[in-house]
Enzyme design. Structure first.
Site, PDB file in Angstrom:
ATOM      1  N   LYS A 134      24.592 -59.759  40.544  1.00  0.00           N
ATOM      2  CA  LYS A 134      23.849 -60.712  41.361  1.00  0.00           C
ATOM      3  C   LYS A 134      24.462 -60.958  42.746  1.00  0.00           C
ATOM      4  CE  LYS A 134      20.849 -62.786  37.994  1.00  0.00           C
ATOM      5  NZ  LYS A 134      21.137 -62.913  36.575  1.00  0.00           N
ATOM      6  N   PHE A 164      22.303 -65.397  27.993  1.00  0.00           N
ATOM      7  CA  PHE A 164      21.572 -64.258  28.540  1.00  0.00           C
ATOM      8  C   PHE A 164      22.570 -63.267  29.114  1.00  0.00           C
ATOM      9  CE2 PHE A 164      19.345 -61.867  31.839  1.00  0.00           C
ATOM     10  CZ  PHE A 164      18.261 -61.399  31.114  1.00  0.00           C
ATOM     11  N   ASP A 201      30.935 -63.415  31.073  1.00  0.00           N
ATOM     12  CA  ASP A 201      29.795 -62.895  31.821  1.00  0.00           C
ATOM     13  C   ASP A 201      29.604 -63.799  33.037  1.00  0.00           C
ATOM     14  OD1 ASP A 201      27.334 -62.326  32.932  1.00  0.00           O
ATOM     15  OD2 ASP A 201      26.287 -62.145  31.018  1.00  0.00           O
TER      16      ASP A 201
END
Ligand code: PLP
Length: 404
Positions: free
Chosen positions: A252, A138, A223
């Protein structure tokens, strides 16, 4: 009289792309939250690995208030002190020489992918355009990032997808070898798959990717949107492996709840991002940068990072104790305070059924796919909150088992 918002308002006024829980939290402090009725919850969800210091941590509140009274936003027509301080802090603490600031993980990955393509055109030619990523990965919800992501359900139904994207199997180097070549521009990978089920990359796999990139003059993009900023027990997970990417993306936990993202790169790569090639109105926003700087400086200390490792062991012990009683989990895995418990065969696909039961017991948790219970709490969650949260989780699981 003013209207008190309720859950029905969501269905009336909000685009129908989410299905939030019925309760509406209104206040948070540390690892506890309270809803409109004053019911209290322990937070193992952390806003999906975002609230790295829990709710309203004084260090972040102070940074926000302080900057909020000085200067919020300028655009990139001017630079600003918090953005420069944040970029320096990230460069000082990582492999990177240059930082591009933005407002989310998807945007950081979009920048990374565009940079990789531009770097390849600049240094090798148009033919070097293949991006390899992994099934179940993702990388965000922009059209480029859902296309690179390995979950077709997120990219299908929106018309033609961008080309030149190939998918291999995670932790299977052989499947990458079949796709890699001199036309490979970059390999994008999460050092531990988050949304894909909390699956840590193996040392051999990630080292193999590094070697393949070196062999074929391709860029390795980590990532670390979910694994970054202390989540793994190191500032970034790449440090646990001792494998250095060419580009790394962060978001995040970076803002601890304030929207911010960053793309980190080496000088050799970043120099392709020349004036005009990319941009973001909010990128380097002074408020966001001030909060992120406070988060990074607070988290990147031996006390906090050692604390994450200690709490990881506690989470694991509690989950194992619960599992010895109820046998609901097949495997408990993860790094630092990003933990997953895969459901056993008898409870296949039932992780999602735990969440509403947990809410009823006063615990917020997450899933990563239908079969993995996920936890991404505050990096400084007090031990007492871990114990109480686990007691509530146990009651939820007891009810799941009783109802089966
Ligand atoms: C959450 C996430 C993203 C997307 O971040 P947004 O801030 O939602 O755009 C990208 N990559 C990974 C690994 C993530 O966990």
């Amino acid at each position: 009289m003013s209207h008190t918002p309720n859950r029905q308002d969501f269905d009336h006024y909000m685009a129908p792309n989410y299905a939030p829980q019925q309760v509406i939290p209104v206040r948070g402090e540390g690892s506890r939250l309270w809803d409109q009725q004053g019911r209290e919850y322990i937070d193992f969800a952390g806003g999906i690995a975002v609230n790295s210091l829990g709710h309203c941590h004084p260090v972040l509140v102070d940074a926000l208030k302080d900057q909020g009274e000085k200067l919020w936003h300028l655009s990139n027509v001017f630079t600003n002190e918090p953005a420069l301080n944040l970029a320096k802090a990230l460069v000082d603490r990582t492999f990177a020489d240059k930082v591009f600031l933005c407002s989310s993980g998807g945007e950081a990955n979009e920048a990374a992918l565009k940079l990789a393509r531009r770097w390849a055109v600049d240094n090798h030619g148009e033919h070097k355009d293949k991006i390899i990523s992994f099934y179940q990965s993702f990388h965000g919800r922009t059209f480029f990032t859902v296309s690179v992501g390995g979950q077709p359900k997120y990219s299908q139904g929106f018309g033609p997808v961008p080309g030149g994207i190939l998918h291999a199997d995670y932790n299977d180097l052989e499947s990458v070898r079949k796709l890699v070549g001199d036309d490979t521009c970059a390999i994008m990978v999460e050092p531990m798959q988050g949304e894909g089920g909390i699956v840590p990359g193996t040392q051999d796999f990630l080292q193999g990717l590094r070697d393949l990139c070196d062999e074929h003059n391709a860029l390795l993009i980590f990532d670390e949107v979910q694994t970054g900023v202390g989540r793994s027990g190191e500032l970034y997970a790449y440090k646990n492996y001792g494998i250095t990417p060419d580009i790394l993306t962060s978001a995040k936990s970076l803002g601890g709840g304030f929207p911010v993202g960053a793309m980190l790169a080496t000088d050799a790569v970043a120099k392709s991002l020349v004036i005009g090639t990319h941009g973001s109105t909010y990128g380097g926003n002074a408020l966001a940068s001030a909060v992120a700087l406070a988060a990074v400086e607070f988290i990147d200390t031996p006390e906090v990072l050692e604390g994450v490792k200690k709490r990881h062991d506690l989470f694991r012990e509690h989950l194992e104790t619960i599992n010895r009683k109820y046998g609901v989990f097949k495997e408990i895995r993860g790094m630092g305070l990003l933990m997953g418990a895969q459901m056993s065969d008898a409870y296949e696909g039932r992780a999602k059924d735990i969440l509403p039961l947990a809410i009823e017991e006063g615990l917020m948790a997450l899933i990563a796919g239908p079969n993995v219970l996920r936890m991404a709490p505050s990096l400084v969650i007090p031990e007492a909150d871990i114990a109480e949260g686990m007691a509530r989780l146990e009651r939820a699981i007891e009810r799941l088992v009783a109802a089966t």
